[in-house]
Write a protein that holds these residues in place. Structure first.
Motif, PDB file in Angstrom:
ATOM      1  N   ASP A  13     -17.044 -85.093 -27.446  1.00  0.00           N
ATOM      2  CA  ASP A  13     -17.602 -84.000 -26.663  1.00  0.00           C
ATOM      3  C   ASP A  13     -17.588 -84.381 -25.188  1.00  0.00           C
ATOM      4  O   ASP A  13     -17.551 -85.564 -24.837  1.00  0.00           O
ATOM      5  CB  ASP A  13     -19.025 -83.673 -27.126  1.00  0.00           C
ATOM      6  N   VAL A  14     -17.595 -83.373 -24.318  1.00  0.00           N
ATOM      7  CA  VAL A  14     -17.608 -83.591 -22.877  1.00  0.00           C
ATOM      8  C   VAL A  14     -18.628 -82.643 -22.252  1.00  0.00           C
ATOM      9  O   VAL A  14     -19.125 -81.731 -22.906  1.00  0.00           O
ATOM     10  CB  VAL A  14     -16.212 -83.339 -22.248  1.00  0.00           C
ATOM     11  N   VAL A  15     -18.913 -82.873 -20.976  1.00  0.00           N
ATOM     12  CA  VAL A  15     -19.755 -81.928 -20.250  1.00  0.00           C
ATOM     13  C   VAL A  15     -18.903 -80.742 -19.798  1.00  0.00           C
ATOM     14  O   VAL A  15     -17.679 -80.787 -19.826  1.00  0.00           O
ATOM     15  CB  VAL A  15     -20.441 -82.592 -19.038  1.00  0.00           C
ATOM     16  N   GLU A  16     -19.567 -79.669 -19.366  1.00  0.00           N
ATOM     17  CA  GLU A  16     -18.851 -78.456 -18.975  1.00  0.00           C
ATOM     18  C   GLU A  16     -17.895 -78.736 -17.820  1.00  0.00           C
ATOM     19  O   GLU A  16     -18.248 -79.422 -16.861  1.00  0.00           O
ATOM     20  CB  GLU A  16     -19.851 -77.371 -18.579  1.00  0.00           C
ATOM     21  N   PRO A  17     -16.686 -78.215 -17.888  1.00  0.00           N
ATOM     22  CA  PRO A  17     -15.715 -78.477 -16.822  1.00  0.00           C
ATOM     23  C   PRO A  17     -15.979 -77.630 -15.586  1.00  0.00           C
ATOM     24  O   PRO A  17     -16.630 -76.580 -15.649  1.00  0.00           O
ATOM     25  CB  PRO A  17     -14.382 -78.077 -17.467  1.00  0.00           C
ATOM     26  N   ALA A  18     -15.452 -78.087 -14.454  1.00  0.00           N
ATOM     27  CA  ALA A  18     -15.408 -77.254 -13.251  1.00  0.00           C
ATOM     28  C   ALA A  18     -14.298 -76.220 -13.415  1.00  0.00           C
ATOM     29  O   ALA A  18     -13.366 -76.414 -14.203  1.00  0.00           O
ATOM     30  CB  ALA A  18     -15.135 -78.133 -12.033  1.00  0.00           C
ATOM     31  N   PRO A  19     -14.361 -75.103 -12.687  1.00  0.00           N
ATOM     32  CA  PRO A  19     -13.291 -74.112 -12.790  1.00  0.00           C
ATOM     33  C   PRO A  19     -11.900 -74.695 -12.572  1.00  0.00           C
ATOM     34  O   PRO A  19     -10.945 -74.288 -13.229  1.00  0.00           O
ATOM     35  CB  PRO A  19     -13.659 -73.096 -11.693  1.00  0.00           C
ATOM     36  N   SER A  20     -11.779 -75.665 -11.673  1.00  0.00           N
ATOM     37  CA  SER A  20     -10.471 -76.266 -11.396  1.00  0.00           C
ATOM     38  C   SER A  20      -9.948 -77.088 -12.570  1.00  0.00           C
ATOM     39  O   SER A  20      -8.755 -77.418 -12.609  1.00  0.00           O
ATOM     40  CB  SER A  20     -10.564 -77.158 -10.158  1.00  0.00           C
ATOM     41  N   GLN A  21     -10.828 -77.423 -13.519  1.00  0.00           N
ATOM     42  CA  GLN A  21     -10.405 -78.223 -14.675  1.00  0.00           C
ATOM     43  C   GLN A  21     -10.054 -77.366 -15.890  1.00  0.00           C
ATOM     44  O   GLN A  21      -9.730 -77.892 -16.950  1.00  0.00           O
ATOM     45  CB  GLN A  21     -11.516 -79.213 -15.037  1.00  0.00           C
ATOM     46  N   VAL A  22     -10.130 -76.041 -15.716  1.00  0.00           N
ATOM     47  CA  VAL A  22      -9.787 -75.100 -16.773  1.00  0.00           C
ATOM     48  C   VAL A  22      -8.419 -74.509 -16.467  1.00  0.00           C
ATOM     49  O   VAL A  22      -8.094 -74.233 -15.308  1.00  0.00           O
ATOM     50  CB  VAL A  22     -10.851 -73.988 -16.885  1.00  0.00           C
ATOM     51  N   ALA A  23      -7.613 -74.307 -17.495  1.00  0.00           N
ATOM     52  CA  ALA A  23      -6.212 -73.953 -17.295  1.00  0.00           C
ATOM     53  C   ALA A  23      -6.018 -72.715 -16.446  1.00  0.00           C
ATOM     54  O   ALA A  23      -5.101 -72.654 -15.633  1.00  0.00           O
ATOM     55  CB  ALA A  23      -5.531 -73.782 -18.647  1.00  0.00           C
ATOM     56  N   ASP A  24      -6.862 -71.695 -16.590  1.00  0.00           N
ATOM     57  CA  ASP A  24      -6.678 -70.474 -15.803  1.00  0.00           C
ATOM     58  C   ASP A  24      -7.521 -70.461 -14.530  1.00  0.00           C
ATOM     59  O   ASP A  24      -7.552 -69.472 -13.803  1.00  0.00           O
ATOM     60  CB  ASP A  24      -6.978 -69.228 -16.644  1.00  0.00           C
TER      61      ASP A  24
END
Length: 368
Positions: free
Chosen positions: A66-77
């Protein structure tokens, strides 16, 4: 082997696992079943555990997916969509960038490859838990159902603790106890304040009690691991002209192996209630031979001279240690990398961890 390690890390990191780690668990389970002849299980919590080899003693390579919530820049879209189907993974300047590269899917990839290749000296276990980022729920679930290796190398960060470009062996870390302290009084109009009991005044006395407590400290491998008590939040009162009937504050306590501050003494004060919200245990390795063996393997895997060090924060090693497993921490993450918007991990250090895990899996447990 470098490309295999990088590719496996990329595959793991690209799988979202902040809200639900099930797909990452599917990947781990499928990989282990395809790539090894180990006994692979997936428990109801979602932990993935594989076993190979035999012997009187068990060594585990441990991590979490498991990981912590990503930043928007770490999400593909590049959006705030928490239902993202893929995380971004970039490679540049000898590092992999993306949510979970450092904490801790890079270490998981290294542990998977070391597990696959190993002809272990005893029973070897690969274990990846869920819920580490929310208090170790997966580790607790497994331990409650009999997960009890004799020894464990936990792949949390231990790089650049004693100096630059060195991956050390952490033999102890602090725990964390989070508490809420509630002061209760009796409301009254402020013009007749003596008719009430002021909860804020009672809370102030409790804060003073916390500040007067002496946090314990312990010596580990030449370092002093110091506890700490910090009042972090306070809330109370309902209006400017009302004697408050309730006031509440929180305490962040960093604990050390073997001792606790006497925080329960605040409940001796009139009108004060003490409640523990979270209690993550500290860790200390008490088996010098095991710590030295991992240090020897770590030394052989790098040009620097690693040391036995301590970490300031809790990991799943605390739960394992509390249950009787002798643990050390050895992993690629560097201080300040985990949970950041530009989280990354060094590919060279991943290779170093893979080689260390290989050596430990091959050589421990020794015949003693």
């Amino acid at each position: 082997m470098t490309s295999t390690l990088v590719e496996l890390t990329r595959d793991l990191v690209s799988i979202p696992s902040h809200d639900d780690a099930a797909v990452a668990g599917d990947f781990l389970e499928g990989w282990l079943r395809r790539e090894t002849d180990a006994d692979v299980t997936r428990d109801d919590a979602g932990n993935v555990i594989a076993r190979k080899g035999t012997g009187a003693e068990t060594l585990a390579l441990v991590g979490h997916h498991d990981v912590v919530e990503p930043a928007p820049s770490q999400v593909a879209d590049g959006s705030d969509d928490t239902e993202a189907t893929e995380y971004v993974v970039d490679e540049r300047d000898g590092r992999l960038y993306g949510r979970g590269t450092a904490d801790m899917k890079g270490a998981l990839a290294a542990a998977l490859l070391a597990f696959r290749e190993a002809d272990p000296a005893g029973e070897l276990v690969f274990a990846s838990f869920v819920g580490e980022e929310v208090g170790g729920v997966g580790a607790q679930y497994a331990i409650e159902r009999g997960f009890a290796p004799d020894y464990a190398v936990v792949g949390e960060g231990s790089t650049n603790y004693s100096g630059p470009d060195v991956t050390d062996v952490a033999v102890a870390h602090k725990g964390r106890r989070g508490s809420t302290i509630t002061a209760r009084g009796t409301a009254a109009h402020a013009s007749e304040a003596d008719a009430g009991e002021n909860a804020i005044y009672r809370a102030t006395a409790a804060v003073d009690r916390v500040r007067d407590l002496e946090p314990p400290s312990v010596g580990v491998t030449g370092e002093t691991l110091e506890g700490r008590l910090t009042v972090t939040e306070i809330e109370g009162g309902s209006a400017m002209n009302v004697v408050p009937a309730r006031c509440e504050f929180t305490v962040d306590e960093r604990t050390v192996p073997g001792e606790r501050a006497a925080l329960e003494s605040v409940a001796d004060l009139e009108g004060i209630e003490w409640m523990v919200d979270q209690d993550l245990p500290p860790m200390r390795c008490d088996d010098d031979a095991f710590a030295d063996a991992v240090l020897e393997a770590a030394t052989a895997a790098q040009t620097a001279d690693p040391e036995l060090v301590t970490k300031p924060h809790a990991t799943d090693a605390g739960w394992l240690s509390q249950a009787g497993t002798e643990c050390v921490i050895y992993g690629p993450s560097e201080p300040g990398e985990a949970h950041t918007d530009d989280e990354s991990v060094s590919i060279e250090v991943l290779e170093r961890c893979l080689e260390t895990y290989r050596r430990v899996a091959r050589e421990w447990p020794t015949t003693r």
